[in-house]
Design an enzyme around this catalytic site. Structure first.
Site, mmCIF file in Angstrom:
data_model
loop_
_atom_site.group_PDB
_atom_site.id
_atom_site.type_symbol
_atom_site.label_atom_id
_atom_site.label_comp_id
_atom_site.label_asym_id
_atom_site.label_seq_id
_atom_site.Cartn_x
_atom_site.Cartn_y
_atom_site.Cartn_z
ATOM 1 N N SER A 198 -129.130 -22.880 18.754
ATOM 2 C CA SER A 198 -129.176 -22.966 19.953
ATOM 3 C C SER A 198 -129.225 -21.789 20.826
ATOM 4 C CB SER A 198 -128.046 -23.998 20.387
ATOM 5 O OG SER A 198 -129.911 -25.285 19.911
ATOM 6 N N LYS A 202 -132.338 -21.166 22.185
ATOM 7 C CA LYS A 202 -133.656 -21.593 23.677
ATOM 8 C C LYS A 202 -133.068 -20.582 24.718
ATOM 9 C CE LYS A 202 -131.864 -26.045 21.283
ATOM 10 N NZ LYS A 202 -130.193 -27.115 21.584
ATOM 11 N N TYR A 237 -139.581 -24.568 16.110
ATOM 12 C CA TYR A 237 -138.124 -24.935 16.460
ATOM 13 C C TYR A 237 -136.706 -24.317 15.531
ATOM 14 C CZ TYR A 237 -133.941 -27.376 18.382
ATOM 15 O OH TYR A 237 -132.956 -28.101 17.965
ATOM 16 N N TYR A 240 -124.064 -28.875 26.449
ATOM 17 C CA TYR A 240 -124.049 -30.551 26.358
ATOM 18 C C TYR A 240 -122.734 -31.017 26.347
ATOM 19 C CZ TYR A 240 -126.931 -27.800 22.445
ATOM 20 O OH TYR A 240 -127.512 -26.722 21.418
ATOM 21 N N VAL A 300 -124.558 -24.141 17.028
ATOM 22 C CA VAL A 300 -124.344 -24.908 15.937
ATOM 23 C C VAL A 300 -123.779 -23.674 14.769
ATOM 24 C CG1 VAL A 300 -124.491 -26.949 17.132
ATOM 25 C CG2 VAL A 300 -125.722 -25.670 14.952
HETATM 26 N N1 GLU Z 1 -130.734 -26.280 15.411
HETATM 27 C C1 GLU Z 1 -129.805 -27.134 16.062
HETATM 28 C C2 GLU Z 1 -130.259 -28.698 15.498
HETATM 29 O O1 GLU Z 1 -131.322 -29.114 16.006
HETATM 30 C C3 GLU Z 1 -129.466 -26.630 17.388
HETATM 31 C C4 GLU Z 1 -128.492 -27.252 17.943
HETATM 32 C C5 GLU Z 1 -127.051 -26.187 18.380
HETATM 33 O O2 GLU Z 1 -127.306 -24.832 18.180
HETATM 34 O O3 GLU Z 1 -126.601 -26.232 19.409
HETATM 35 O O4 GLU Z 1 -129.809 -29.374 15.700
#
Ligand code: GLU
Length: 307
Positions: free
Chosen positions: A63, A66, A190, A242, A260
């Site tokens: 992420s 992003k 994505y 988050y 993650v």
């Molecule tokens: N590719 C991960 C997912 O969609 C991203 C989540 C993250 O890195 O926080 O679950």
């Protein structure tokens, strides 16, 4: 300030937490990563870098990507992006679907999964998915001056195969008319953007523009406008982790983004960028040892956006 000594000391301090936390095993390819990895890289505005541990080893940025796609999408569709995605912390897990129903398919912010999927769709626009992905890769390569940056397709395929929840989010958003491209096309971008493999040092270099009001201090290039850079940082501070964003702001006090894969990006405006990596995650998906290392780094440097 002896930054190398500080980075070394922070690594030493976080070493106690090496291997703690849980791997992101919901993506099977990420369950194979060595949980004992621990790394720190700090890149300053003069281009100096200070590193400790496995700072040149590639890992899945997940992420953290992003933040870069948000930068590109804002450049592409400007403020119109905010018709499709909000700017409020969700207080919910990264892959939560609950708010989408009440909020009619408009994700709370661009850093939760549903929001990042909408950002991907906006970035694709009227192109095909591969063109958008090429743009993301070219951007990352240019930002850190390394043409070898690429996608770990094992991770991308693994995430796609295990991607029922992300698929659900995308279909849900689509049901409210908030996607303009087919779900699978959007997800193909994505999943692949999340599967980009980069090192701590590369990521820190790539994000330097966010510490310098949108201008890459090493090339002088205006990557995003100053107000966009400030707003992206504001979103990272409030939403970058988050349902753990408040705690991260409390402990570290810098705009940041977790992934993650165990990487965490932290922006020190006017000074530089720190990236830590350790694959064991806390319950909210932030690197456990990585957050400890960052906490120690801000303690030792005194860096804060609140002084
Ligand atoms: N590719 C991960 C997912 O969609 C991203 C989540 C993250 O890195 O926080 O679950």
């Amino acid at each position: 300030m002896d930054l190398q000594a500080i980075v070394d000391e922070a690594l030493d301090y976080a070493d106690h937490y090496r291997g703690h936390g849980a791997l992101a095993s919901y993506i099977p390819a990420l369950a194979k990563v060595d949980p004992n990895k621990l790394a720190i890289a700090l890149v300053t505005g003069d281009g100096e870098s200070y590193a400790a541990g496995d700072a040149d080893e590639l890992f899945s940025v997940q992420s953290i990507s992003k933040v870069f796609t948000l930068s590109l999408a804002l450049n592409q569709v400007s403020a119109g992006l905010w018709n499709h995605v909000g700017r409020e912390p969700s207080g919910s897990p990264f892959n939560s679907i609950v708010q989408l129903e009440a909020e009619k398919g408009k994700p709370r912010n661009p850093l939760i999964n549903a929001g990042a999927i909408v950002v991907c769709d906006q970035l694709i626009g009227s192109r095909d998915a591969d063109a958008a992905l090429d743009e993301i890769l070219a951007f990352l390569r240019q930002r850190c001056g390394d043409r070898d940056i690429g996608i770990d397709m094992d991770v991308a395929l693994s995430e796609s195969r295990a991607g029922n929840l992300n698929r659900s989010l995308a279909y849900f958003v689509n049901a409210f008319g908030n996607l303009s491209n087919p779900v699978e096309e959007v997800l193909s971008v994505y999943f692949r953007q999340c599967a980009v493999a980069m090192s701590c040092r590369q990521l820190a270099r790539a994000a330097l523009y966010l510490a310098y009001d949108g201008v890459d201090p090493l090339t002088g290039e205006a990557v995003v406008t100053p107000s966009r850079a400030r707003r992206i940082n504001a979103l990272m501070l409030t939403c970058g982790h988050y349902d753990n964003s408040g705690d991260f702001a409390f402990r570290i006090g810098l705009p940041g983004k977790s992934g993650v894969g165990g990487g965490v990006l932290a922006i020190v405006p006017g000074t530089g960028v720190m990236v830590v990596w350790s694959p064991g995650l806390n319950a909210a998906g932030t690197s456990l040892a990585g957050a400890v290392a960052l906490e120690r780094l801000v303690e030792l440097t005194g860096w804060s956006i609140f002084v």
